[in-house]
Design a protein around this motif. Sequence first.
Motif, mmCIF file in Angstrom:
data_model
loop_
_atom_site.group_PDB
_atom_site.id
_atom_site.type_symbol
_atom_site.label_atom_id
_atom_site.label_comp_id
_atom_site.label_asym_id
_atom_site.label_seq_id
_atom_site.Cartn_x
_atom_site.Cartn_y
_atom_site.Cartn_z
ATOM 1 N N GLY A 62 0.799 -1.236 0.000
ATOM 2 C CA GLY A 62 0.000 0.000 0.000
ATOM 3 C C GLY A 62 0.825 1.275 0.000
ATOM 4 N N GLU A 224 -7.826 2.630 13.129
ATOM 5 C CA GLU A 224 -7.710 2.720 11.669
ATOM 6 C C GLU A 224 -9.125 2.921 11.126
ATOM 7 O OE1 GLU A 224 -5.089 -0.887 10.360
ATOM 8 O OE2 GLU A 224 -5.706 -1.155 12.428
ATOM 9 N N GLY A 228 -6.458 -2.366 8.217
ATOM 10 C CA GLY A 228 -5.577 -2.763 7.122
ATOM 11 C C GLY A 228 -5.159 -4.214 7.282
ATOM 12 N N PHE A 232 -9.056 -5.474 6.115
ATOM 13 C CA PHE A 232 -9.842 -4.529 5.292
ATOM 14 C C PHE A 232 -11.304 -4.465 5.738
ATOM 15 C CE2 PHE A 232 -7.199 -3.727 1.219
ATOM 16 C CZ PHE A 232 -6.093 -3.490 2.005
ATOM 17 N N GLN A 260 -2.366 3.226 6.155
ATOM 18 C CA GLN A 260 -2.677 2.375 4.995
ATOM 19 C C GLN A 260 -3.838 2.920 4.162
ATOM 20 O OE1 GLN A 260 -3.121 -2.385 4.032
ATOM 21 N NE2 GLN A 260 -2.089 -1.740 5.844
ATOM 22 N N THR A 261 -4.760 3.618 4.819
ATOM 23 C CA THR A 261 -5.982 4.072 4.135
ATOM 24 C C THR A 261 -5.786 5.390 3.391
ATOM 25 O OG1 THR A 261 -6.577 5.045 6.260
ATOM 26 C CG2 THR A 261 -7.632 2.967 5.710
ATOM 27 N N ARG A 265 -6.366 5.725 -1.420
ATOM 28 C CA ARG A 265 -6.640 4.280 -1.483
ATOM 29 C C ARG A 265 -8.138 3.970 -1.505
ATOM 30 N NH1 ARG A 265 -5.256 -0.053 -3.582
ATOM 31 N NH2 ARG A 265 -3.293 1.053 -3.701
ATOM 32 N N MET A 372 -9.700 -0.170 -1.698
ATOM 33 C CA MET A 372 -9.272 -0.936 -0.514
ATOM 34 C C MET A 372 -10.285 -2.068 -0.336
ATOM 35 S SD MET A 372 -7.994 0.650 3.049
ATOM 36 C CE MET A 372 -7.156 -0.389 4.254
ATOM 37 N N ARG A 416 -6.328 -9.237 0.009
ATOM 38 C CA ARG A 416 -6.638 -7.807 -0.126
ATOM 39 C C ARG A 416 -5.978 -7.224 -1.372
ATOM 40 N NH1 ARG A 416 -2.425 -5.059 4.237
ATOM 41 N NH2 ARG A 416 -1.098 -6.873 4.388
ATOM 42 N N LEU A 418 -4.041 -4.055 -3.002
ATOM 43 C CA LEU A 418 -3.297 -2.817 -2.730
ATOM 44 C C LEU A 418 -2.541 -2.375 -3.984
ATOM 45 C CD1 LEU A 418 -1.937 -3.428 0.891
ATOM 46 C CD2 LEU A 418 -3.526 -1.641 0.187
#
Length: 454
Positions: A62, A224, A228, A232, A260-261, A265, A372, A416, A418
Amino acid sequence: MKTIQLKTEVPGPKSRALMERRQQSVSIAPFHSTPVFLARAEGATVEDVDGNILLDFAGGIGSLNTGHRAPEVTDAVKAQADRFLHTSFNVLAYESYVQVCERLNALTPGQFPKKTMLVTTGAEAVENAVKVARAYTKRKGIICFEDAFHGRTYMAMTLTSKTHPYKAGFDPFAPEVYRIPYAYCYRCSYGKQYPECAAYCAEHLEDTFKRVVAAEDVAAVIAEPILGEGGFIAPPAEFFRTLLSICRKHGILFIADEVQTGFGRTGKMFACEHYGIEPDVITTAKSLGGGMPIAAITGRSEVMDAPGVGGLGGTFAGNPLSCEAALAVMDLLERKPMLGNAEHIGEVFQQRARAWQSRFTLVGDVRGLGAMQAIELVKDRRTKEPAKEEATAVMEFCYQNGLITIGAGSYGNVLRLLMPLTLSGDELNEGLDVMEAGLAHVTKAMDNKPLHVL
Ligand SMILES: Cc1ncc(COP(=O)(O)O)c(C=O)c1O
């Protein structure tokens, strides 16, 4: 023409030879999701040392939302390399550091005066977010969530949830950290169902203040916006709205870990924008640097100024090459239609993955926001027994057939996406075709015999 072009089996002979040397000389602790060594990369494609061209749906976990070697990023880094490489911002300042902070103060959600400081990794950003929260509130308690991942340094690891491999054997952990369930609706810790639950898991924080830690001893809640590494998981909007109103009521800061977000993303610059929430502090890293190491802590000015002069910093924090890369990344995300492409990737994936869900019983849940996105694999739809070996087998099939993927989830059973947000519609479909073939292959193997360790 197809992007994926395989000249050898994957991993090829050169990758295998390098992996042997790696086994001899490098600690086993850093993991590999693919046993492939890289020669070069561009956009969403990578070429390995055996000359195979693969599609990259892992994007440096990511960190490459703007793609491998975006020309604007590499040009900015090269130009900076011709000026100076390092001074330490604490000794000799440079404008690009200030510019990155100005841009982040303006870009991040929150209509209030903000300040930023730069560091190098996501874990370091989390450490410093906790420091400013404690310095400002003069309280010690930090509330975090089940299935959270915040990094591998001691406070970040303490905040991280998954025991193996992240925590087991590394105790004692940092004190004054309390963990509560996240809104993981597919596996609700309270056995409730959304929307009837009315975000009970967020409301339950009030109960935590009675039974676990007093509200007046809590400095911050850290979350988060979408889990992540945890798989997710995108909670319903009420979850965060309720959490924030409880935090406000008790004078507790809300820290959003957007490592990560962030940076497009989820189809928005920051995932918090989906929920309409304004965190007091936001941590960013990964795609901020377009492949260069840089991270940031952005927050209310009074919170960020709470530590004394010299209280925060680091020799390489806000390295000049990384600052130039970050400025180029923010320009790219503002100028190019990457957020739109993230939305598009999400829509195409949802459509394909819903069809997989009706075709393969293995696919228990399909979820995500923007690009994501993930699927959670289960051995049995009713018991939801996690299908970890099967997820590993799909990922193995994928790289053997030219697609780099990466797993997630506390049970290791989530696949996931990315990928760089620069990838084309054809590349997206080509990669998803490989995933689909992988699911079909593993489903067939399950029908014939149970999969054990692969
Ligand atoms: C949400 C979140 N926070 C923090 C981190 C830690 O970042 P780093 O690996 O750069 O230390 C990660 C890494 O995956 C992450 O996903």
